[in-house]
Scaffold this motif. Sequence first.
Motif, PDB file in Angstrom:
ATOM      1  N   ASP A 109       0.813  -1.218   0.000  1.00 59.51           N
ATOM      2  CA  ASP A 109       0.000   0.000   0.000  1.00 59.51           C
ATOM      3  C   ASP A 109       0.847   1.269   0.000  1.00 59.51           C
ATOM      4  O   ASP A 109       0.379   2.320  -0.441  1.00 59.51           O
ATOM      5  CB  ASP A 109      -0.955   0.016   1.202  1.00 59.51           C
ATOM      6  CG  ASP A 109      -2.028  -1.047   1.110  1.00 59.51           C
ATOM      7  OD1 ASP A 109      -2.326  -1.517  -0.010  1.00 59.51           O
ATOM      8  OD2 ASP A 109      -2.570  -1.428   2.169  1.00 59.51           O
ATOM      9  N   ASP A 114      -1.378   8.499  -1.499  1.00 56.80           N
ATOM     10  CA  ASP A 114      -2.103   8.604  -0.226  1.00 56.80           C
ATOM     11  C   ASP A 114      -3.618   8.658  -0.410  1.00 56.80           C
ATOM     12  O   ASP A 114      -4.349   8.000   0.323  1.00 56.80           O
ATOM     13  CB  ASP A 114      -1.641   9.837   0.554  1.00 56.80           C
ATOM     14  CG  ASP A 114      -0.180   9.741   0.984  1.00 56.80           C
ATOM     15  OD1 ASP A 114       0.357   8.605   0.991  1.00 56.80           O
ATOM     16  OD2 ASP A 114       0.423  10.781   1.303  1.00 56.80           O
ATOM     17  N   ARG A 117      -5.059   5.079  -0.959  1.00 58.47           N
ATOM     18  CA  ARG A 117      -4.635   3.945  -0.122  1.00 58.47           C
ATOM     19  C   ARG A 117      -5.785   3.170   0.503  1.00 58.47           C
ATOM     20  O   ARG A 117      -5.787   1.944   0.486  1.00 58.47           O
ATOM     21  CB  ARG A 117      -3.693   4.407   0.983  1.00 58.47           C
ATOM     22  CG  ARG A 117      -2.296   4.433   0.516  1.00 58.47           C
ATOM     23  CD  ARG A 117      -1.301   4.509   1.620  1.00 58.47           C
ATOM     24  NE  ARG A 117      -0.032   4.813   0.982  1.00 58.47           N
ATOM     25  CZ  ARG A 117       0.925   5.471   1.542  1.00 58.47           C
ATOM     26  NH1 ARG A 117       0.797   5.894   2.777  1.00 58.47           N
ATOM     27  NH2 ARG A 117       2.038   5.704   0.887  1.00 58.47           N
TER      28      ARG A 117
END
Length: 189
Positions: A109, A114, A117
Amino acid sequence: RFSTLLTMAMGIILTFLDISVSQGDFTRNALINQTISVSLLVSSSLLILRYKGTLQQVREEEKKLNALFEASTEGILISDTSGSIVMMNQMAEQLFGYKRTDLIGENIDQLVPDRMRDRHRKLRERYYDRPITRPMGQGIELVIKNREGNEIPVEISLNYFYQDDEMYVISHIMDISERRRAQSELKQA
């Protein structure tokens, strides 16, 4: 190999017979014991040679598979069901900008931007529950994040395998930045 073993066995048999003759021991039991000893020695030697040959073949096949893995023009990541990266090839190192020693054991991940994720984690967990082979070019727009934090458009195909009752996922990752640039230039023209 076999002829060498046969020659060795004959030499051992003759040596045992010579010892028996010199000791004057011609009893049936002595000859049977010596024959059994020689037979066990020859059988053991044959098994050892067969094992060495098989082991050598396995090593050769392993070298070929490793060369295939490393020479791939796509980045390849293999992860376990917790999302930990267990293997990666040279192209994946180039694509992500990390050495494999930096990523092995880390969660996959971290290679996702971000903002994506949480969604990626959920998709990954769903994939583990119902794994399917997913080829590239399925119309899914994907991006990865490299070491510098840059986003790179990619196509990813997924496959899986089981080893020792544990599932692993193989991700083949292709950088499509050049294709995107060419498409953009065509649209502008």
